[in-house]
Write a protein that holds these residues in place. Structure first.
Motif, PDB file in Angstrom:
ATOM      1  N   GLY A 180       0.997  -1.169  -0.132  1.00 38.09           N
ATOM      2  CA  GLY A 180      -0.069  -0.054  -0.005  1.00 38.09           C
ATOM      3  C   GLY A 180       0.774   1.366  -0.019  1.00 38.09           C
ATOM      4  N   ASP A 181       2.090   1.229  -0.339  1.00 33.51           N
ATOM      5  CA  ASP A 181       2.955   2.377  -0.218  1.00 33.51           C
ATOM      6  C   ASP A 181       3.365   2.761  -1.632  1.00 33.51           C
ATOM      7  N   PRO A 182       3.402   4.079  -1.700  1.00 33.05           N
ATOM      8  CA  PRO A 182       3.563   4.703  -3.099  1.00 33.05           C
ATOM      9  C   PRO A 182       4.924   4.612  -3.610  1.00 33.05           C
ATOM     10  N   ILE A 183       5.312   4.500  -4.853  1.00 31.17           N
ATOM     11  CA  ILE A 183       6.525   4.596  -5.759  1.00 31.17           C
ATOM     12  C   ILE A 183       6.047   5.294  -6.910  1.00 31.17           C
ATOM     13  N   PHE A 184       6.926   5.834  -7.552  1.00 32.44           N
ATOM     14  CA  PHE A 184       6.895   6.613  -8.487  1.00 32.44           C
ATOM     15  C   PHE A 184       8.065   6.948  -9.690  1.00 32.44           C
ATOM     16  N   ILE A 185       7.898   7.571 -10.643  1.00 30.10           N
ATOM     17  CA  ILE A 185       8.713   7.901 -11.771  1.00 30.10           C
ATOM     18  C   ILE A 185       9.435   9.100 -11.378  1.00 30.10           C
ATOM     19  N   SER A 186      10.580   9.604 -11.346  1.00 30.03           N
ATOM     20  CA  SER A 186      11.168  10.508 -11.372  1.00 30.03           C
ATOM     21  C   SER A 186      11.867  10.781 -12.657  1.00 30.03           C
ATOM     22  N   THR A 187      11.143  11.663 -13.671  1.00 31.61           N
ATOM     23  CA  THR A 187      11.749  11.615 -14.983  1.00 31.61           C
ATOM     24  C   THR A 187      13.095  12.578 -15.194  1.00 31.61           C
ATOM     25  N   LEU A 188      13.071  13.452 -14.199  1.00 32.46           N
ATOM     26  CA  LEU A 188      14.384  14.221 -14.100  1.00 32.46           C
ATOM     27  C   LEU A 188      15.582  13.193 -13.852  1.00 32.46           C
ATOM     28  N   PHE A 189      15.528  12.306 -12.822  1.00 36.22           N
ATOM     29  CA  PHE A 189      16.475  11.531 -12.555  1.00 36.22           C
ATOM     30  C   PHE A 189      16.395  10.206 -13.104  1.00 36.22           C
ATOM     31  N   SER A 190      15.820  10.057 -13.970  1.00 37.76           N
ATOM     32  CA  SER A 190      15.709   8.662 -14.836  1.00 37.76           C
ATOM     33  C   SER A 190      15.565   7.494 -14.102  1.00 37.76           C
ATOM     34  N   CYS A 191      14.425   7.442 -13.030  1.00 37.79           N
ATOM     35  CA  CYS A 191      14.352   6.440 -12.202  1.00 37.79           C
ATOM     36  C   CYS A 191      13.183   6.046 -11.596  1.00 37.79           C
ATOM     37  N   ILE A 192      12.850   4.783 -10.958  1.00 39.02           N
ATOM     38  CA  ILE A 192      11.803   4.671 -10.280  1.00 39.02           C
ATOM     39  C   ILE A 192      12.446   4.789  -8.737  1.00 39.02           C
ATOM     40  N   ALA A 193      11.382   5.522  -7.686  1.00 36.63           N
ATOM     41  CA  ALA A 193      11.852   5.887  -6.674  1.00 36.63           C
ATOM     42  C   ALA A 193      10.602   5.855  -5.693  1.00 36.63           C
ATOM     43  N   ARG A 194      11.190   5.938  -4.308  1.00 33.58           N
ATOM     44  CA  ARG A 194      10.047   5.971  -3.187  1.00 33.58           C
ATOM     45  C   ARG A 194      10.160   7.191  -2.557  1.00 33.58           C
ATOM     46  N   PRO A 195       9.066   7.682  -2.111  1.00 36.86           N
ATOM     47  CA  PRO A 195       9.329   8.859  -1.150  1.00 36.86           C
ATOM     48  C   PRO A 195       9.944   8.613   0.084  1.00 36.86           C
ATOM     49  N   ASP A 196      10.547   9.577   0.685  1.00 41.06           N
ATOM     50  CA  ASP A 196      11.381   9.247   1.896  1.00 41.06           C
ATOM     51  C   ASP A 196      11.166  10.380   3.084  1.00 41.06           C
ATOM     52  N   PRO A 197      10.971   9.695   4.267  1.00 37.83           N
ATOM     53  CA  PRO A 197      10.616  10.572   5.216  1.00 37.83           C
ATOM     54  C   PRO A 197      11.684  11.747   5.697  1.00 37.83           C
ATOM     55  N   LYS A 198      12.981  11.612   5.225  1.00 34.02           N
ATOM     56  CA  LYS A 198      14.294  12.406   5.409  1.00 34.02           C
ATOM     57  C   LYS A 198      14.855  13.062   4.170  1.00 34.02           C
ATOM     58  N   TYR A 199      14.805  12.460   3.166  1.00 26.31           N
ATOM     59  CA  TYR A 199      15.316  12.851   2.110  1.00 26.31           C
ATOM     60  C   TYR A 199      14.287  13.134   0.834  1.00 26.31           C
ATOM     61  N   SER A 200      14.708  13.792  -0.209  1.00 26.59           N
ATOM     62  CA  SER A 200      13.746  14.120  -1.380  1.00 26.59           C
ATOM     63  C   SER A 200      13.034  12.847  -1.802  1.00 26.59           C
ATOM     64  N   PHE A 201      14.034  11.721  -2.060  1.00 36.22           N
ATOM     65  CA  PHE A 201      13.341  10.527  -2.536  1.00 36.22           C
ATOM     66  C   PHE A 201      14.452   9.503  -2.029  1.00 36.22           C
ATOM     67  N   THR A 202      14.175   8.079  -2.479  1.00 41.78           N
ATOM     68  CA  THR A 202      14.902   6.928  -2.511  1.00 41.78           C
ATOM     69  C   THR A 202      14.828   6.370  -3.744  1.00 41.78           C
ATOM     70  N   PRO A 203      16.014   6.373  -4.686  1.00 40.40           N
ATOM     71  CA  PRO A 203      15.637   5.603  -5.748  1.00 40.40           C
ATOM     72  C   PRO A 203      15.983   4.019  -5.644  1.00 40.40           C
ATOM     73  N   ILE A 204      15.130   3.449  -6.463  1.00 42.72           N
ATOM     74  CA  ILE A 204      15.238   1.997  -6.413  1.00 42.72           C
ATOM     75  C   ILE A 204      15.476   1.309  -7.656  1.00 42.72           C
ATOM     76  N   TRP A 205      15.517   1.886  -8.534  1.00 42.95           N
ATOM     77  CA  TRP A 205      15.722   1.190  -9.891  1.00 42.95           C
ATOM     78  C   TRP A 205      16.143   2.426 -11.094  1.00 42.95           C
ATOM     79  N   LYS A 206      16.988   2.044 -11.983  1.00 52.67           N
ATOM     80  CA  LYS A 206      17.253   2.775 -13.120  1.00 52.67           C
ATOM     81  C   LYS A 206      17.412   2.029 -14.371  1.00 52.67           C
ATOM     82  N   PRO A 207      17.140   2.376 -15.482  1.00 51.00           N
ATOM     83  CA  PRO A 207      17.436   1.342 -16.650  1.00 51.00           C
ATOM     84  C   PRO A 207      18.801   1.098 -16.653  1.00 51.00           C
ATOM     85  N   PRO A 208      19.165   0.119 -17.269  1.00 46.48           N
ATOM     86  CA  PRO A 208      20.896  -0.403 -17.206  1.00 46.48           C
ATOM     87  C   PRO A 208      21.724   0.295 -18.179  1.00 46.48           C
TER      88      PRO A 208
END
Length: 357
Positions: free
Chosen positions: A129-157
């Protein structure tokens, strides 16, 4: 808070800001039959719209202003909505059968993650039930983070590092069984905005788990979605809604829609697609879509269209006119008849209280 109904064949201005909407003849009946409402966003207009049916059986339009609103994801009673520099969680505070004025869904903003302007596009919800999203600027899939702007979890190889350079224009996210399954990007590029040189045929769909490219040769693909065992997507640069044959890697068109396509959702055997007009001199222009429109003798339009998946026909349409020319995302809210939401600007938000019993 107000409800703005329009009859199926009469234009109206639901926002009071020069926006007109015109629904096809049977659009309202279809909404009622589906027992669902539609949400759609426009970053150009800075609004999220809710489209439903009021107590009189008429089309009901409700909107709220949100800065550069883009991706929206529905999960049970929650809406996750991406804006210019935040990811918001809106919660429906009504119980089943309960109403708040005219509304059987009433969404209140309860939580926001401050991401900064990282150009969030599609939003998904995982198995927890937690959100993930595409950050187009950083070319990645990311999660929101309670401390940082986001946590990247995947990028194209083929993207060598996380950098604020929009290297491949990663934009779309398909969830499958609560996991990020497929993404869309405009080109295989590892340079700052390198995708812009490959808008006509450079588009890719990538399998997140395997890092394999499962479909190529696309034109600005957007909104990959997994639905009933099939991977669908919008080939925006050609104006085609279709599916991917994962055995052959081919894109198979299902319907042509006269506009730049973004925002795909489903209600049973129907797809709901967002169409945008084209900005001259922008990434949305000088595409095969231009030729396809000219061949059919029509111009691009701004609309929400409903496509019958069995026949490939566009069966219903809600066309927008006036100040709004571009849409980004669509979402189906199952079981909802008429949705409303608290806004940020008026005093209403100060006095809207819902307590746990």
């Amino acid at each position: 808070m107000s409800e703005r109904p329009i009859s199926p064949e009469v234009a109206a201005s639901p926002s009071g800001a020069g926006v007109q909407m015109h629904a096809s003849r049977l659009f309202v009946s279809w909404l009622a039959e589906q027992h669902a409402s539609i949400a759609f966003t426009t970053y150009q207009g800075g609004k999220i719209f809710f489209v439903g049916v009021n107590a009189n059986g008429e089309l009901a339009i409700f909107n709220r202003n949100l800065a550069r609103v883009m991706g929206v994801a529905v999960h049970e009673h929650t809406l996750w909505i991406a804006t210019l520099w935040q990811l918001w969680r809106f919660e429906n505070v009504l119980k089943p059968g309960e109403r708040y004025g005219a509304y059987d869904r009433y969404y209140v903003p309860q939580l926001a993650y401050t991401t900064g302007d990282i150009d969030v596009h599609d939003v998904g919800v995982d198995a927890d039930g937690d959100p993930i999203f595409i950050s187009t600027l950083f070319s990645c899939i990311a999660r929101p983070d309670p401390k940082y702007s986001f946590t990247p979890i995947w990028k194209p190889p083929f993207v060598s590092r996380y950098a604020a350079e929009d290297r491949c224009h990663l934009n779309g996210l398909a969830m499958r069984d609560g996991q990020a399954a497929y993404v869309s990007c405009v080109a295989r590029s590892d340079a700052n905005e390198g995708w812009r040189e490959h808008r006509r045929t450079g588009g890719l769909i990538i399998d997140v788990a395997s890092n394999e490219i499962v479909c190529s040769g696309l034109s600005m693909p957007h909104s990959p979605r997994w639905h009933n065992g099939t991977l669908y997507l919008l080939n925006a640069g050609t104006g085609e809604f279709g599916r991917v044959d994962l055995q052959t890697g081919q894109f198979i068109p299902i319907a042509f829609c006269p506009g730049f396509l973004r925002g795909l959702s489903f209600s049973g055997d129907y797809a709901v697609v967002g169409l945008s007009m084209q900005r001259k001199g922008s990434a949305l222009s000088d595409l095969l879509l231009d030729e396809n429109l000219a061949e059919r003798g029509i111009q691009a339009r701004c609309a929400v269209q409903v496509i019958d998946l069995k026949r490939g026909d566009v069966v219903h349409e809600l066309r927008l006119g006036g100040a709004i020319e571009e849409l980004f995302d669509t979402a189906i809210i199952p079981g909802a008849r008429n949705c409303g939401s608290v806004g940020f600007i008026s005093d209403e938000i100060r006095h809207t209280l819902f307590l746990r019993e």
